[in-house]
Design a protein around this motif. Structure first.
Motif, mmCIF file in Angstrom:
data_model
loop_
_atom_site.group_PDB
_atom_site.id
_atom_site.type_symbol
_atom_site.label_atom_id
_atom_site.label_comp_id
_atom_site.label_asym_id
_atom_site.label_seq_id
_atom_site.Cartn_x
_atom_site.Cartn_y
_atom_site.Cartn_z
ATOM 1 N N THR A 40 0.864 -1.168 0.000
ATOM 2 C CA THR A 40 0.000 0.000 0.000
ATOM 3 C C THR A 40 0.910 1.230 0.000
ATOM 4 O OG1 THR A 40 -0.025 0.112 2.430
ATOM 5 C CG2 THR A 40 -1.802 -1.119 1.382
ATOM 6 N N ARG A 43 -2.430 3.385 -6.669
ATOM 7 C CA ARG A 43 -3.425 3.112 -7.693
ATOM 8 C C ARG A 43 -2.730 2.520 -8.911
ATOM 9 N NH1 ARG A 43 -6.905 8.748 -7.042
ATOM 10 N NH2 ARG A 43 -8.293 7.971 -5.427
ATOM 11 N N GLU A 65 -13.738 -3.081 -12.070
ATOM 12 C CA GLU A 65 -14.911 -2.433 -11.468
ATOM 13 C C GLU A 65 -14.573 -0.956 -11.290
ATOM 14 O OE1 GLU A 65 -17.759 -3.864 -10.907
ATOM 15 O OE2 GLU A 65 -17.188 -5.975 -11.145
ATOM 16 N N GLY A 104 -14.365 -11.014 -8.950
ATOM 17 C CA GLY A 104 -13.173 -10.390 -9.492
ATOM 18 C C GLY A 104 -12.994 -10.540 -10.986
ATOM 19 N N TYR A 127 -11.731 0.787 -9.055
ATOM 20 C CA TYR A 127 -11.542 0.408 -7.655
ATOM 21 C C TYR A 127 -11.238 -1.084 -7.517
ATOM 22 C CZ TYR A 127 -16.550 -0.932 -7.722
ATOM 23 O OH TYR A 127 -17.766 -1.494 -8.023
ATOM 24 N N GLU A 128 -11.430 -1.849 -8.590
ATOM 25 C CA GLU A 128 -10.965 -3.225 -8.648
ATOM 26 C C GLU A 128 -10.367 -3.436 -10.039
ATOM 27 O OE1 GLU A 128 -11.027 -5.502 -6.252
ATOM 28 O OE2 GLU A 128 -12.160 -4.320 -4.800
ATOM 29 N N THR A 130 -7.803 -6.355 -12.233
ATOM 30 C CA THR A 130 -6.967 -7.555 -12.287
ATOM 31 C C THR A 130 -6.436 -7.710 -13.702
ATOM 32 O OG1 THR A 130 -8.360 -8.624 -10.622
ATOM 33 C CG2 THR A 130 -6.854 -10.029 -11.865
ATOM 34 N N SER A 170 -3.184 -7.251 -9.115
ATOM 35 C CA SER A 170 -4.520 -7.137 -8.559
ATOM 36 C C SER A 170 -4.565 -5.906 -7.666
ATOM 37 C CB SER A 170 -4.868 -8.398 -7.762
ATOM 38 O OG SER A 170 -6.160 -8.297 -7.186
ATOM 39 N N HIS A 172 -7.011 -3.082 -5.392
ATOM 40 C CA HIS A 172 -8.289 -2.995 -4.684
ATOM 41 C C HIS A 172 -8.436 -1.621 -4.027
ATOM 42 C CE1 HIS A 172 -8.586 -7.369 -5.136
ATOM 43 N NE2 HIS A 172 -7.316 -7.392 -4.771
ATOM 44 N N ASP A 173 -9.616 -1.050 -4.165
ATOM 45 C CA ASP A 173 -9.988 0.189 -3.476
ATOM 46 C C ASP A 173 -9.031 1.345 -3.760
ATOM 47 O OD1 ASP A 173 -12.143 -1.110 -2.326
ATOM 48 O OD2 ASP A 173 -11.015 -1.711 -0.561
ATOM 49 N N TYR A 176 -4.808 -0.832 -2.243
ATOM 50 C CA TYR A 176 -4.086 -2.073 -1.955
ATOM 51 C C TYR A 176 -3.702 -2.769 -3.263
ATOM 52 C CZ TYR A 176 -6.551 -1.264 2.445
ATOM 53 O OH TYR A 176 -7.057 -0.702 3.590
#
Length: 287
Positions: A40, A43, A65, A104, A127-128, A130, A170, A172-173, A176
């Motif tokens: 972390t 982006r 997403e 996912g 925000y998601e 992969t 990958s 997330h948000d 992460y």
């Protein structure tokens, strides 16, 4: 060099109700011929050029997403529509039952050129997300094989189960990230970029600032000492920004306190754009 804006990952993410600044975290482990980095805060767009350096010629986006592209019914656009809007050439691959019920995975996978990844991600936020790189000119069956492996991966590394791909990402948000690579130089490059992003978050106001990445070799030495680090902003002046780095025994998790002991200090000189690493225990500087 990375351009850091007021909407960067470290600027928009905070910890707890008090809104404490989000720390840098970095964790590395080997995985049967590849390396897995969990970190972390970043982006996808802030890491795109670093990811490109290790990926093959083609990148496949298998999960996406976002709230940045919504139709009149507030449903997210398909990845192919986003690529077209961004002016990026693509090949869409319908997933159908392959993605049914798999968290996912999108309804379609998108193949784009590696060098188009920054353009695809410019100006909006998934925000998601992969992605996995794809070697050569894969058949539909080969793509399904890769997608099934990604969908079944869970917390375990994906690349050891695949022949050919060199990169898996990958995110997330908008914060992460989990990154796998067969390139042993990528972990240091990721940590280097995280330091630049964290420092940039302390310098940015309403405009974008550019911060060079620290030298990768110095960070490789740091990672040899410990595979798990937490970093927080230290003393910041008009001329320099300090990041206090803490070696930890396990990956940092949201809500955990940052250790009191400072094992290294990374100092960014705002005037020259240079970086130095300090060992506060002995008071030495490392180039």
């Amino acid at each position: 060099m990375v351009a850091v804006g007021p909407d960067g990952a470290f600027s928009t993410n905070t910890v707890g109700l008090a809104g404490s600044p989000f720390p840098l975290s970095f964790s590395l482990r080997p995985a049967n011929g590849s390396w897995l980095v969990v970190a972390t805060a970043a982006r996808a767009a802030e890491l795109a050029d670093v990811l490109m350096a290790t990926a093959g010629d083609t990148i496949m986006i298998v999960g996406l997403e976002t709230n940045s592209f919504l139709d009149e019914s507030y449903r997210p656009w398909r990845p192919s529509l986003i690529a077209a809007e961004q002016g990026v050439g693509y090949e869409a691959h319908e997933l159908g039952v392959v993605a049914s019920g798999v968290v996912g995975l999108s309804d379609e996978a998108l193949l784009i050129r590696r060098d188009d990844l920054p353009r695809f991600l410019a100006g909006w936020y998934p925000y998601e997300l992969t992605v996995v790189d794809v070697p050569g000119a894969p058949t539909a069956g080969r793509l399904d094989e890769i997608i099934l492996a990604v969908g079944a991966g869970g917390p375990e590394p994906v690349l050891p189960s695949l022949a050919g791909p060199r990169l898996f990402f990958s995110g997330h948000d908008d914060c992460y990230v989990a990154i796998e690579s067969t390139d042993p130089s990528l972990p240091a490059a990721i940590m280097s970029r995280l330091l630049a992003l964290l420092v940039g978050s302390s310098l940015v106001d309403d405009s974008v600032v550019e911060v060079p990445d620290p030298d990768g070799e110095a960070l490789e030495s740091l990672i040899e000492e410990s595979r798990h680090w937490v970093g927080v902003l230290g003393v910041t002046t008009r001329d320099a920004v300090t990041v206090d780095l803490h070696a930890v025994s396990e990956p940092w998790r949201l809500g955990e306190p940052v250790p009191a002991r400072v094992d290294r200090r990374a100092v960014y000189d705002v005037t020259t754009g240079g970086w130095q690493l300090w060992d506060p225990a002995v008071g030495s500087r490392e180039p």
